[in-house]
Each structure stands twice: as structure tokens, then as C-alpha cells.
Enzyme design. Structure first.
Site, short mmCIF file in Angstrom:
data_model
loop_
_atom_site.label_atom_id
_atom_site.label_comp_id
_atom_site.label_asym_id
_atom_site.label_seq_id
_atom_site.Cartn_x
_atom_site.Cartn_y
_atom_site.Cartn_z
N ASP A 44 4.80 -6.80 10.56
CA ASP A 44 4.42 -6.13 9.15
C ASP A 44 4.93 -7.03 8.11
OD1 ASP A 44 4.51 -2.68 8.58
OD2 ASP A 44 4.63 -4.04 6.97
N ASP A 70 1.70 -11.57 7.63
CA ASP A 70 0.46 -11.05 6.66
C ASP A 70 -0.72 -11.17 7.43
OD1 ASP A 70 -1.36 -10.67 5.09
OD2 ASP A 70 -0.82 -12.03 3.34
N TYR A 162 -12.35 1.12 1.26
CA TYR A 162 -11.71 1.63 2.10
C TYR A 162 -12.51 2.08 3.55
CZ TYR A 162 -7.92 4.18 5.01
OH TYR A 162 -7.11 4.51 5.94
N LYS A 166 -13.16 0.63 7.55
CA LYS A 166 -12.85 1.48 8.76
C LYS A 166 -14.31 1.60 9.57
CE LYS A 166 -8.54 1.87 7.99
NZ LYS A 166 -7.59 1.29 8.76
N THR A 197 1.97 9.71 4.83
CA THR A 197 2.38 8.57 5.12
C THR A 197 2.75 8.10 3.65
OG1 THR A 197 0.64 7.44 5.66
CG2 THR A 197 1.61 8.24 7.28
#
Ligand SMILES: NC(=O)c1ccc[n+]([C@@H]2O[C@H](COP(=O)([O-])OP(=O)(O)OC[C@H]3O[C@@H](n4cnc5c(N)ncnc54)[C@H](O)[C@@H]3O)[C@@H](O)[C@H]2O)c1
Length: 267
Positions: A44, A70, A162, A166, A197
Site C-alpha cells: 500500500d 505506489d 472512475y 473499472k 470504506t
């Protein structure tokens, strides 16, 4: 539970790499894989989150190797694969979980923001697949899981960037499944519906970035009402689907997009 059924889902003796392991779905995936017996390489960009996930994995009796990475940096992702092999000897499973969300209207799009989304969500996942395939090939196989989104199938205002990343991940998954099948590497995607989240908290934060409890409640109620099941997802709902796709339980499954989403989209 019958022993043979437990064996189908068991990850004992296996090594899994999870990117985005510092928070949310990636953190829970690491915990569930550890509960199933896997040792974990945790990646992460957020070192604090990684340290917490490493603690949770060790609490479950498994080995955790936290590595700050990264994923937008191709050579760093390549190094991650080599470091995983060096630290734990091999890679059996690789979960490309790291991702970001930047909502913006198409008419207000800034190139730098769009590039960031493409570099992290799409290219980061692409380099993850490439690095995983490279180290899995000489060992005769493995399983890769990419994290897509319900947004890939459902156009929502302000989510163009976004959603594009995806939708592309779904196609990357199918193509990688075709290329990697010859060395017994399965590649699948999971397209979650709404899961509370840090990624989505911006939708109900005030101007200081603090969660506004009333806005949060109204937002979650709306998201739940949008699903036939009348509920939102938990990180564990997604983590269990990940376990299925990296374990032998799914040995005949590749190139597929699994949608734990409460039924919010059914393409
Ligand atoms: N939460 C949802 O409703 C939802 C729905 C569909 C899909 N997803 C996808 O699930 C995945 C996990 O999201 P989440 O909800 O757990 O969010 P999260 O923000 O809790 O976790 C994402 C993690 O990715 C890490 N990350 C971001 N950029 C990175 C980079 N460049 N390199 C390495 N790590 C980086 C973050 O530090 C964070 O720990 C993402 O791919 C997201 O798009 C989430």
C-alpha cells in the site's frame, strides 16, 4: 464443516500479495486470507495502514511482510513481485485491490485528475497483473483477482473517470485470463457494490473532511434502498468472494467478473 470442503477453500502453505492492503476491502481480504491459512505480502502507499494490517495478519497466526508501494510506478510493482518471492519464497495469489475515487463532471474534468485515476486504478492493476503473471509462470500457475466496481456496468453522473478504469479492468481481466491460462494462472475480477470504506466517505463528509453522521445515515439509506436486498456491503462480503477466487474452490473459473453487490446491477 466437512474436511474436504474446508480443503477446497484452504490457503495453508500459500503466499498471497494484496495491494491496497492498508485499508477497507484490501485490509479485510488480507485478514480473511490469513484466516484461511495464507501468509501475506501487504502492499500500500499508506505505511500506517500497512502496519495495522500486518498486526491483524500476525494476530491470526500468519506471516505478514508489509511493503510500501505506489502501484502507479511500474518498476515499484515489479520490485514488489521480486520482494514477495524473496521474502516468502513464491506467490500463489495476487489481489490488485488498491484504488482511488475522484468524482468530477465531464465538463469540469482536469487532465491531471483523470491521469491519476488512469495511472493508479487502471495502469496500477495492469502492472500488477503483469508482475504477478511473471512470477507465477515459472512456478506453473496461480490466481489473480482484480478489484473492479459496479460502476463499470452502471453509468453514474460524475463517475466517468472512475467507471472507465473499472470497465477497462474487466476487459484486462478477460485478456489476461486468455494469455495466462496456458500456465495455469487464473485471472478474475470482483465488482463490488457499495461498501462503506474510506474510499467513499467523501460523499458524507463536511467541508473540514469530518464525517457528518446525518449525511452518512441518509447516504447509506439511499445506497441500501438502491439494491434489491435493501442493504449495503461490508468489506468481509467482498473478502470472502476474493477467497473463493484465489482458492481451489474456483479452479474451473477464469476470465469472470463476480459481482457481490446486493443486486444493484445485473448486467
Ligand atoms: N468501497 C466501495 O464501495 C467500493 C465499491 C466498488 C469497488 N471498490 C474498489 O475496491 C478497492 C478497495 O477500495 P476500498 O473501498 O477498500 O477503499 P480504501 O480507500 O479503504 O482502500 C484503498 C487502498 O488503496 C491504497 N492506495 C491508493 N492509491 C494507491 C497507490 N497509488 N499505491 C498503493 N496503494 C494505493 C490506499 O492507501 C488504501 O489503503 C478499490 O479498487 C475500489 O475502487 C470499492
Amino acid at each position: 464443516m466437512h474436511e474436504t470442503l474446508i480443503r477446497d477453500f484452504a490457503m495453508d502453505g500459500r503466499v498471497a500479495v494484496v495491494t491496497g492492503a492498508g485499508s477497507g476491502i484490501g485490509q479485510e481480504a488480507a485478514c480473511v486470507l490469513a484466516e484461511a491459512g495464507a501468509d501475506l505480502v501487504l502492499a500500500d502507499i499508506n505505511a500506517d495502514g500497512l502496519a495495522e494490517t500486518a498486526r491483524l495478519v500476525r494476530e491470526r497466526g500468519r506471516t505478514a511482510a508489509p511493503l510500501p508501494v505506489d502501484i502507479a510506478d511500474r518498476s515499484a510493482v515489479d520490485d514488489l513481485a521480486d520482494a514477495a518471492v524473496q521474502a516468502l519464497g513464491k506467490v500463489d495469489a495476487w489481489v490488485n485491490g488498491a484504488g482511488i475515487l475522484h468524482p468530477f463532471a465531464i465538463l469540469e474534468a482536469e487532465e491531471a485528475t483523470l491521469d491519476r485515476l488512469l495511472n493508479i486504478n487502471l495502469k496500477g492493476t495492469y502492472w500488477g497483473c503483469a508482475a504477478a503473471g511473471r512470477v507465477m509462470k515459472p512456478r506453473g500457475g496461480g490466481a489473480i483477482v482484480n478489484i473492479s466496481s459496479a460502476a463499470a456496468d452502471n453509468p453514474v453522473a460524475a463517475l466517468s473517470g472512475y467507471a472507465m478504469t473499472k470497465a477497462s479492468i474487466n476487459m484486462l481481466t478477460r485478456t489476461a485470463a486468455v494469455e495466462f491460462g496456458s500456465f495455469n494462472c487464473r485471472v478474475n475480477a470482483i465488482a463490488p457494490g457499495f461498501v462503506e470504506t474510506a474510499l467513499v466517505a467523501g460523499a458524507y463528509c463536511d467541508e473540514q473532511g469530518r464525517i457528518d453522521p446525518e449525511r452518512r445515515e441518509a447516504f447509506l439509506r439511499d445506497r441500501a434502498a438502491a439494491t434489491p436486498l435493501g442493504t449495503t456491503g461490508r468489506p468481509r462480503d467482498i473478502a470472502l468472494a476474493i477467497l473463493y477466487l484465489v482458492s481451489d474452490a474456483s479452479r474451473f473459473v477464469t476470465g469472470q467478473v463476480l459481482r457481490p453487490n446486493g443486486g444493484v446491477v445485473m448486467p
